[in-house]
Enzyme design. Structure first.
Site, PDB file in Angstrom:
ATOM      1  N   GLU A 128       0.824  -1.203   0.000  1.00  0.00           N
ATOM      2  CA  GLU A 128       0.000   0.000   0.000  1.00  0.00           C
ATOM      3  C   GLU A 128       0.861   1.256   0.000  1.00  0.00           C
ATOM      4  O   GLU A 128       0.576   2.218  -0.728  1.00  0.00           O
ATOM      5  CB  GLU A 128      -0.942   0.011   1.212  1.00  0.00           C
ATOM      6  CG  GLU A 128      -1.862   1.225   1.230  1.00  0.00           C
ATOM      7  CD  GLU A 128      -2.856   1.220   2.377  1.00  0.00           C
ATOM      8  OE1 GLU A 128      -3.778   2.070   2.373  1.00  0.00           O
ATOM      9  OE2 GLU A 128      -2.733   0.366   3.291  1.00  0.00           O
ATOM     10  N   LYS A 172      -7.210   1.134  12.136  1.00  0.00           N
ATOM     11  CA  LYS A 172      -7.251  -0.250  12.619  1.00  0.00           C
ATOM     12  C   LYS A 172      -6.345  -0.443  13.829  1.00  0.00           C
ATOM     13  O   LYS A 172      -6.534  -1.394  14.596  1.00  0.00           O
ATOM     14  CB  LYS A 172      -6.839  -1.215  11.506  1.00  0.00           C
ATOM     15  CG  LYS A 172      -7.875  -1.401  10.394  1.00  0.00           C
ATOM     16  CD  LYS A 172      -7.414  -2.451   9.390  1.00  0.00           C
ATOM     17  CE  LYS A 172      -8.407  -2.633   8.250  1.00  0.00           C
ATOM     18  NZ  LYS A 172      -8.396  -1.488   7.305  1.00  0.00           N
ATOM     19  N   PHE A 197      -8.636  -9.658   0.313  1.00  0.00           N
ATOM     20  CA  PHE A 197      -8.228 -10.931  -0.268  1.00  0.00           C
ATOM     21  C   PHE A 197      -8.993 -11.150  -1.577  1.00  0.00           C
ATOM     22  O   PHE A 197     -10.140 -10.734  -1.722  1.00  0.00           O
ATOM     23  CB  PHE A 197      -8.532 -12.075   0.688  1.00  0.00           C
ATOM     24  CG  PHE A 197      -7.496 -12.276   1.762  1.00  0.00           C
ATOM     25  CD1 PHE A 197      -6.280 -11.624   1.734  1.00  0.00           C
ATOM     26  CD2 PHE A 197      -7.747 -13.148   2.814  1.00  0.00           C
ATOM     27  CE1 PHE A 197      -5.329 -11.828   2.713  1.00  0.00           C
ATOM     28  CE2 PHE A 197      -6.807 -13.356   3.804  1.00  0.00           C
ATOM     29  CZ  PHE A 197      -5.593 -12.696   3.750  1.00  0.00           C
TER      30      PHE A 197
END
Length: 406
Positions: A310, A331, A394
């Site tokens: 990323e 997160k 995913f």
């Protein structure tokens, strides 16, 4: 864009707390919901470690409006979703409004469905060798249950569905809801996502994958070990801008861009080109130049490969202009809500734009050259007009949202 899309309602449940006010207060203060956690069967070492659970869920407001049975026999997945949606619709002032029955859609994201309900059924079958499971197993566990519950509770008769794209689910739901409003199919959308994956089977599956951290979530930090599971929901009310203005609604922000791509490369390994493509697509959709300074709400899972990929994609898209932007990674505070993460992160990003303060990235140890980004490592004053919110899943499923300050 011929139809602008306003955000007129916000609601959430997470390990940080129930409701926008408490969640934001703790996030911007640098508090963490990640705690040592053991499941009820946690004497098994496979079912203990760091996590960000929802400790309590206050359904008083729901039950006062809809009765005690409104929350009965619901999997935690649907319970989280309806409590968050109730807050968002109350915030928007739309409960009981005729638009819900006539011109409203429900689009929620979920990665895995009602884990607790399925596992309870499996215990009856495989541990106790019973011949039957609870008759409400399928209605409670189906991935679409949260959308159905919202439809029934709030009288929404328009399109209602759940999108499943793993960790990008709720970001996809928000983006597709925005396009439904732009296209004139509906005037209002109740959109977001939920996940309730802190169950034994889910936990062991994630641990077997080797993706979970043994200590905590450390996005973009040297020494990061992996993700930390969380649970909860975030729901937004999206509304055609002119309608929101005409009724005098409080507008929290605007959803102005959405990019969605597929890597077509690998089931679990992220592809930088696919990520870059999604970010660029969102900028085109928002008519926002890539050299504009922005607040970037990163996917930021704390895994070694995902964070580095990323970071490389962000540097490739923004180049030197990246230094005028700021990256957050929430997160680290609320854990990974899987299908619900994108919506919660977009909510927190909008709050950052509105309040002028970026919440800090927690648990950072030291600089990793592979993750060279302008990170918010403490609460930081900001004056950005735009938010770029990344979700990468995913299967190579990417969704990027762009918000604008109201």
């Amino acid at each position: 864009m011929t139809v602008r899309v306003a955000v007129t309602g916000l609601g959430c449940v997470s390990g940080l707390g129930q409701g926008i006010a408490e969640t934001w207060r703790r996030a911007v203060a640098g508090e963490s919901a990640i705690v040592p956690f053991a499941l009820p069967r946690g004497e098994d070492a496979r079912a203990s470690g760091p996590a960000a659970p929802v400790h309590t869920l206050d359904a008083t407001a729901m039950e006062a409006r809809f009765g005690a049975r409104a929350m009965a026999q619901l999997d935690p997945l649907a319970r989280f979703a309806v409590v968050a949606a109730h807050e968002a619709l109350e915030d928007a002032g739309l409960i009981g409004d005729p638009v819900l029955a006539e011109r409203t859609a429900i689009l929620l994201g979920c990665g895995s469905g009602g884990n607790a309900t399925f596992e309870a059924a499996y215990r009856r079958l495989y541990e106790r060798h019973q011949a039957k499971v609870h008759p409400q197993t399928i209605p409670a566990a189906m991935a679409s249950a949260p959308a159905s519950q919202l439809s029934m509770l709030f009288g929404v008769r328009g399109p209602a569905m759940v999108l499943a794209s793993a960790c990008a689910s709720s970001a996809h739901a928000l983006g597709e809801a925005m396009h439904m409003i732009r296209a004139g199919r509906v005037e209002v959308a109740v959109a977001g996502g939920a996940e309730a994956c802190l169950t034994l089977g889910s936990w062991v599956a994630w641990a077997s994958l080797g993706a979970m951290a043994g200590d905590t979530c450390r996005p973009f930090s040297a020494g990061r070990q992996g993700l930390v599971l969380g649970e909860g929901a975030a729901v937004l009310v999206l509304e055609a801008w002119d309608r929101a203005v005409a009724r005098g609604a409080l507008i929290h922000g605007e959803l102005v861009g959405y990019g969605a791509t597929s890597d077509a490369a690998h089931l679990t390994v992220p592809d930088q080109a696919g990520i870059e493509s999604a970010i660029r697509a969102a900028h085109r959709d928002a008519c926002l130049a890539s050299d504009a300074p922005v607040l970037i709400s990163s996917h930021g899972t704390g895994t070694r490969l995902n964070d580095a990929t990323e970071a490389a994609a962000l540097r490739a898209v923004y180049g030197e202009a990246l230094r005028a932007s700021l990256v957050i990674a929430t997160k680290s505070a609320h854990g990974h809500l899987i299908g619900g993460s994108g919506a919660l992160e977009f909510v927190l990003g909008l709050k950052a734009l509105a309040t002028g303060v970026a919440p800090p990235i927690l648990n950072h140890l030291t600089h990793d050259p592979a993750c060279d980004l302008p990170l918010a490592l403490k609460p930081t004053s900001i004056a950005y007009e735009h938010l770029v919110s990344n979700s990468f899943a995913f299967g190579g499923l990417n969704a990027v949202l762009i918000g604008r300050r109201a």
